[in-house]
Design an enzyme around this catalytic site. Structure first.
Site, PDB file in Angstrom:
ATOM      1  N   PRO A   2       0.798  -1.211   0.000  1.00 13.65           N
ATOM      2  CA  PRO A   2       0.000   0.000   0.000  1.00 13.65           C
ATOM      3  C   PRO A   2       0.836   1.268   0.000  1.00 13.65           C
ATOM      4  O   PRO A   2       1.623   1.517   0.903  1.00 13.65           O
ATOM      5  CB  PRO A   2      -0.833  -0.127   1.284  1.00 13.65           C
ATOM      6  CG  PRO A   2      -0.093  -1.084   2.141  1.00 13.65           C
ATOM      7  CD  PRO A   2       0.709  -1.955   1.255  1.00 13.65           C
ATOM      8  N   GLU A   3       0.690   2.044  -1.044  1.00  9.42           N
ATOM      9  CA  GLU A   3       1.228   3.406  -1.061  1.00  9.42           C
ATOM     10  C   GLU A   3       0.026   4.346  -1.078  1.00  9.42           C
ATOM     11  O   GLU A   3      -1.089   3.910  -0.805  1.00  9.42           O
ATOM     12  CB  GLU A   3       2.158   3.601  -2.264  1.00  9.42           C
ATOM     13  CG  GLU A   3       3.392   2.694  -2.181  1.00  9.42           C
ATOM     14  CD  GLU A   3       4.415   2.917  -3.291  1.00  9.42           C
ATOM     15  OE1 GLU A   3       4.521   4.040  -3.787  1.00  9.42           O
ATOM     16  OE2 GLU A   3       5.100   1.959  -3.660  1.00  9.42           O
ATOM     17  N   LYS A  61       0.789   8.065   3.384  1.00  9.83           N
ATOM     18  CA  LYS A  61       0.390   6.682   3.609  1.00  9.83           C
ATOM     19  C   LYS A  61      -0.285   6.505   4.966  1.00  9.83           C
ATOM     20  O   LYS A  61      -0.617   5.381   5.349  1.00  9.83           O
ATOM     21  CB  LYS A  61       1.610   5.770   3.518  1.00  9.83           C
ATOM     22  CG  LYS A  61       2.327   5.845   2.183  1.00  9.83           C
ATOM     23  CD  LYS A  61       3.651   5.122   2.251  1.00  9.83           C
ATOM     24  CE  LYS A  61       4.622   5.700   1.250  1.00  9.83           C
ATOM     25  NZ  LYS A  61       5.994   5.229   1.467  1.00  9.83           N
ATOM     26  N   ARG A 124       2.964  -9.250   7.870  1.00 16.56           N
ATOM     27  CA  ARG A 124       4.369  -8.960   8.208  1.00 16.56           C
ATOM     28  C   ARG A 124       4.539  -8.000   9.372  1.00 16.56           C
ATOM     29  O   ARG A 124       5.662  -7.663   9.742  1.00 16.56           O
ATOM     30  CB  ARG A 124       5.095  -8.424   6.978  1.00 16.56           C
ATOM     31  CG  ARG A 124       5.163  -9.469   5.886  1.00 16.56           C
ATOM     32  CD  ARG A 124       5.892  -8.965   4.666  1.00 16.56           C
ATOM     33  NE  ARG A 124       5.373  -9.659   3.485  1.00 16.56           N
ATOM     34  CZ  ARG A 124       5.773  -9.422   2.243  1.00 16.56           C
ATOM     35  NH1 ARG A 124       6.688  -8.513   2.020  1.00 16.56           N
ATOM     36  NH2 ARG A 124       5.263 -10.070   1.247  1.00 16.56           N
ATOM     37  N   ARG A 186      19.113  19.996  -0.550  1.00 20.17           N
ATOM     38  CA  ARG A 186      19.567  18.655  -0.205  1.00 20.17           C
ATOM     39  C   ARG A 186      20.820  18.281  -0.977  1.00 20.17           C
ATOM     40  O   ARG A 186      21.035  18.741  -2.093  1.00 20.17           O
ATOM     41  CB  ARG A 186      18.469  17.631  -0.521  1.00 20.17           C
ATOM     42  CG  ARG A 186      17.338  17.647   0.478  1.00 20.17           C
ATOM     43  CD  ARG A 186      17.855  17.147   1.798  1.00 20.17           C
ATOM     44  NE  ARG A 186      16.860  17.260   2.845  1.00 20.17           N
ATOM     45  CZ  ARG A 186      16.288  16.203   3.420  1.00 20.17           C
ATOM     46  NH1 ARG A 186      16.595  14.991   3.036  1.00 20.17           N
ATOM     47  NH2 ARG A 186      15.417  16.370   4.385  1.00 20.17           N
ATOM     48  N   ARG A 296      16.973  -2.065  -1.913  1.00 17.05           N
ATOM     49  CA  ARG A 296      15.773  -2.459  -2.639  1.00 17.05           C
ATOM     50  C   ARG A 296      15.988  -2.226  -4.120  1.00 17.05           C
ATOM     51  O   ARG A 296      17.013  -1.693  -4.535  1.00 17.05           O
ATOM     52  CB  ARG A 296      14.552  -1.711  -2.122  1.00 17.05           C
ATOM     53  CG  ARG A 296      14.785  -0.238  -1.856  1.00 17.05           C
ATOM     54  CD  ARG A 296      13.551   0.441  -1.320  1.00 17.05           C
ATOM     55  NE  ARG A 296      13.073  -0.087  -0.052  1.00 17.05           N
ATOM     56  CZ  ARG A 296      13.633   0.149   1.132  1.00 17.05           C
ATOM     57  NH1 ARG A 296      14.726   0.878   1.204  1.00 17.05           N
ATOM     58  NH2 ARG A 296      13.117  -0.321   2.229  1.00 17.05           N
TER      59      ARG A 296
END
Length: 313
Positions: A2-3, A61, A124, A186, A296
């Site tokens: 889910p995003e 989220k 999870r 940044r 990832r």
DNA sequence: ATCGTAGCCTGGAGGC
DNA sequence: TGCCTCCAGGCTACGA
């Protein structure tokens, strides 16, 4: 997983099925599900019992249900909310209260009307629920934090644990100008910045890759070298892909289940980059590459999204 | 202060 | 068949 679009589908489901109903009790069957509720499971359940679940709201989220005191003289603004994050595998399900218990049922909330119950199921256990204070929103300066609907209760207020989370790009309150300035300040790569919930919320690994593919930007592109047009492309990519996913997700929601399933699914066919390793880019035909970044996968097109000479991770 | 990484957690997939 | 390792990944705590 889910995003933002998936969470919004859940929010709409809850709006339909639980808004306005009074909670009778809550049962926590796995303490890890409420680990961020510092006062513990018993306090968690105690704060829910007798409260009215108002219309749910969302930022990025995170999803929350403002709670109003039930009974007599309950006119004041809600001061607390039930806050939920679905993590990777969390589901909020609505259904007949006497149906079988799911294998990974973590929290069950029943209502005084004896109708459909609300269940938090999470294999999870990266997701969690908690009851927390609502505080003024530092980001939604307009007082209306969007969700393109006007709700009573909780306007301009956000759960205290997420005050550091930036508005998401589908909110009216999202400040694109501030986002651009923050990017230039940044010293990191654009994908890491997109995943940083304090700069822009709601974007996860899948939609970050999709946004960058649409913007034709490599994930390691240093944020401080982004032109205004490039930053705008990345933002617009995120908006467009999440909006498109939401449209598809919205159509598949019409069962008793608030969320179809936690495993994404419906939008999968529309993905242009994520999970398409070695498949041809839909723009130029070059096989999509997969890199490992932040432990990832990152998917991108070697031609449309060339690696920058100076990369930042 | 800012940036980057380890670890949490479970079950499905694939290798041998 | 069964055991093993890898993989998925949002977020927080912590180290540099």
């Amino acid at each position: 997983m889910p995003e933002l679009p998936e969470v919004e589908v859940v929010r709409r489901g809850l709006e339909r099925w639980t808004a306005g109903r009074t909670i009778a009790s809550a049962e926590v069957s796995h303490p890890r599900a409420v680990r961020r509720h510092a006062a513990g499971p018993a306090d968690f359940a105690g704060r829910l019992a007798g409260r009215v679940a108002l219309a749910p709201r969302r930022r990025g989220k995170y999803l929350w249900i403002p709670l109003q005191d039930g009974g007599e003289g309950s006119g004041g603004a809600p001061g607390e909310a039930l806050l939920a994050h679905l993590g990777m595998s969390g589901q909020l399900l609505v259904g007949e209260p006497d149906r079988e218990r799911e294998k990974h049922l973590r929290v069950r909330i029943v209502f005084t009307d004896g109708g459909h119950d609300l269940r938090f199921v999470d294999q999870r256990t990266f997701g969690h629920l908690m009851v927390c204070e609502l505080v003024p929103d530092a980001f939604g300066g307009t007082g209306d934090s969007g969700n393109d609907e006007e709700h009573k209760g909780g306007h301009g207020l956000v759960p205290e644990p997420i005050v550091h989370i930036a508005a998401d790009p589908l909110e009216d309150a999202f400040d694109a100008e501030a986002f651009f300035r923050a990017l230039r300040r940044r010293k990191t790569g654009i994908k890491r910045a997109l995943l940083d919930q304090s700069l822009i919320s709601g974007v996860g690994n899948i939609y970050a890759d999709e946004a960058l593919w649409r913007a034709r930007l490599h994930w390691a592109r240093p944020t401080e070298t982004l032109t205004r047009a490039e930053a705008a492309r990345a933002l617009e990519g995120a908006r467009a892909v999440m909006g498109a996913a939401l449209e598809v997700g919205g159509t598949s929601f019409d069962s008793l289940y608030v969320n179809v399933n936690g495993e994404s699914g419906y939008f999968e066919r529309s993905l242009d980059a994520y999970g398409r390793r070695d498949e041809p880019c839909r723009r130029c035909g070059t096989p999509i590459r997969r890199d490992v970044f932040m432990n990832r996968s990152s998917y991108s097109c070697p031609t449309c999204q060339p690696r920058p000479r100076r990369a930042r991770y």
